[in-house]
Design an enzyme around this catalytic site. Structure first.
Site, PDB file in Angstrom:
ATOM      1  N   SER A 181       0.745  -1.203   0.295  1.00  0.00           N
ATOM      2  CA  SER A 181       0.081  -0.022  -0.183  1.00  0.00           C
ATOM      3  C   SER A 181       0.918   1.276   0.052  1.00  0.00           C
ATOM      4  O   SER A 181       1.727   1.577  -0.850  1.00  0.00           O
ATOM      5  CB  SER A 181      -0.939  -0.123   0.998  1.00  0.00           C
ATOM      6  OG  SER A 181      -1.788   0.839   0.962  1.00  0.00           O
ATOM      7  N   ASP A 205       0.096  -3.949  -4.228  1.00  0.00           N
ATOM      8  CA  ASP A 205      -1.171  -3.266  -4.231  1.00  0.00           C
ATOM      9  C   ASP A 205      -0.784  -1.725  -3.672  1.00  0.00           C
ATOM     10  O   ASP A 205      -1.105  -1.225  -2.994  1.00  0.00           O
ATOM     11  CB  ASP A 205      -2.295  -3.787  -3.551  1.00  0.00           C
ATOM     12  CG  ASP A 205      -3.569  -3.252  -4.299  1.00  0.00           C
ATOM     13  OD1 ASP A 205      -3.562  -3.113  -5.593  1.00  0.00           O
ATOM     14  OD2 ASP A 205      -4.524  -3.129  -3.450  1.00  0.00           O
ATOM     15  N   HIS A 283       4.336 -20.623  -7.239  1.00  0.00           N
ATOM     16  CA  HIS A 283       3.276 -21.521  -8.089  1.00  0.00           C
ATOM     17  C   HIS A 283       2.153 -20.933  -8.951  1.00  0.00           C
ATOM     18  O   HIS A 283       1.626 -21.177  -9.630  1.00  0.00           O
ATOM     19  CB  HIS A 283       2.389 -22.370  -7.058  1.00  0.00           C
ATOM     20  CG  HIS A 283       1.760 -21.633  -6.096  1.00  0.00           C
ATOM     21  ND1 HIS A 283       2.147 -20.757  -5.172  1.00  0.00           N
ATOM     22  CD2 HIS A 283       0.439 -21.697  -5.537  1.00  0.00           C
ATOM     23  CE1 HIS A 283       1.250 -19.880  -4.595  1.00  0.00           C
ATOM     24  NE2 HIS A 283       0.211 -20.946  -4.559  1.00  0.00           N
TER      25      HIS A 283
END
Length: 330
Positions: A181, A205, A283
């Site tokens: 953030s 993000d 993954h």
């Protein structure tokens, strides 16, 4: 039938475009933004910042707390102090190991969930220096003040890494800066202070409000390799910036509305949860997208590229989409 088909196409296209990661995004004056515990707070993006606090942060950008964890002390921190060589020599810091710095977001601190989650993932994978940076002195202020002071906090982190380099010989090739953030922009500015020489910067993000047009936001010039994972970048209402800012920009599940989430807070936090899971498993393999519309329509069929992970020699560029599950490990 033709008219119905055309109508359905127009509706579908309009829906997709509304979700496209855009190059410019404005926010309304009054928004809500979450703290590290997921509680929403009212924010006035046009509020006057606390100039007195900002001046103090500017005068002393190194006024942060640096907490070291290694496999020798995986849950009990050792405090490293800027310009105090003894604090380094008396700790378990090893300059020959990879150093991962984890930086929290707004209204957060060393106890916020991202820190132990990423710390444990890294130390479970390999013996590293994990440094949790606590910048609560600024982070607990109002959002506008915190955002305004981010470049100076990042500069302080960069100076701290330079101190470790001088004091211990730590190579910047072994440095990975990870921020969530507002913390994404902190690590971006830290990388800038290091002249873009750190091996890797990862923005989880990156915060959107007040950052869309800011020259101080995280960017591809901040490290040898810069990666961003966008999980709540929906146009106008997303907590994340929702636009390409890095060498490689990942849009899991289209970059917003994450599976298993019903709130933007959950979507926002998925960024660090995804990252920690990929450090452990490596993954989540994305496909390159040739356009933002492909991201939204889930039609990316380009080359494969892993999202996240702990590879300091990772390199690549482009826009990528990966689809995940609802629950850990996603």
């Amino acid at each position: 039938m033709m008219k119905i088909a055309v109508l359905l196409f127009v509706v579908a296209t309009a829906y997709a475009v509304s979700a496209v990661p855009v190059e410019g995004k404005d926010y309304p004056r009054y928004i809500q933004f979450p703290d590290g515990d997921g509680n929403l707070h009212d924010v006035d993006l046009e509020a006057e910042p606390d100039y007195e606090l900002l001046q103090e942060i500017q005068r002393n950008p190194a006024n942060n707390l640096y907490l070291l964890f290694t496999r020798a002390n995986p849950t009990s921190s050792q405090t490293l102090v800027m310009n105090d060589g003894n604090s380094i020599r008396n700790s378990n810091f090893n300059p020959n190991r990879v150093t991962v710095v984890v930086v929290h977001g707004w209204l957060s601190n060393q106890e916020t969930d991202i820190n132990p989650t990423v710390r444990d993932a890294v130390l479970g994978r390999y013996d590293a220096n994990v440094i949790v940076m606590d910048w609560r002195r600024l982070a607990i202020s109002d959002y506008v003040t915190a955002a305004r002071g981010v470049p100076d906090v990042g500069r302080g982190l960069g100076q701290f890494i330079n101190f470790l380099n001088r004091e211990t010989g730590l190579s910047l090739n072994n440095v990975h800066l990870v921020g969530f953030s507002l913390g994404s922009h902190v690590v971006g500015n830290a990388g800038r202070e290091l002249g873009g020489r750190a091996a890797r910067v990862t923005g989880l993000d990156p915060a959107g409000p007040l950052w869309t047009y800011s020259s101080n936001k995280i960017s591809s010039n901040d490290a040898v390799y810069v990666e961003a994972i966008h999980t709540d970048g929906n146009t106008l209402i997303g907590l994340g910036i929702g636009r390409n800012v890095a060498d490689a920009d990942f849009y899991p599940n289209g970059g917003y509305n994450q599976p298993g989430c019903i709130t933007g807070i959950c979507d926002h936090n998925r960024a660090w949860r995804f990252f920690a899971s990929t450090v452990t498993r490596n993954h989540l393999i994305a496909n390159e997208c040739s356009s933002s519309l492909q991201v939204s329509l889930n039609t990316c069929r380009g080359s494969e590229f892993p999202m996240g992970n702990n590879d300091l020699r990772k390199s690549g560029s482009g826009m990528f989409r990966v689809n995940t599950g609802r629950n850990y490990p996603y």
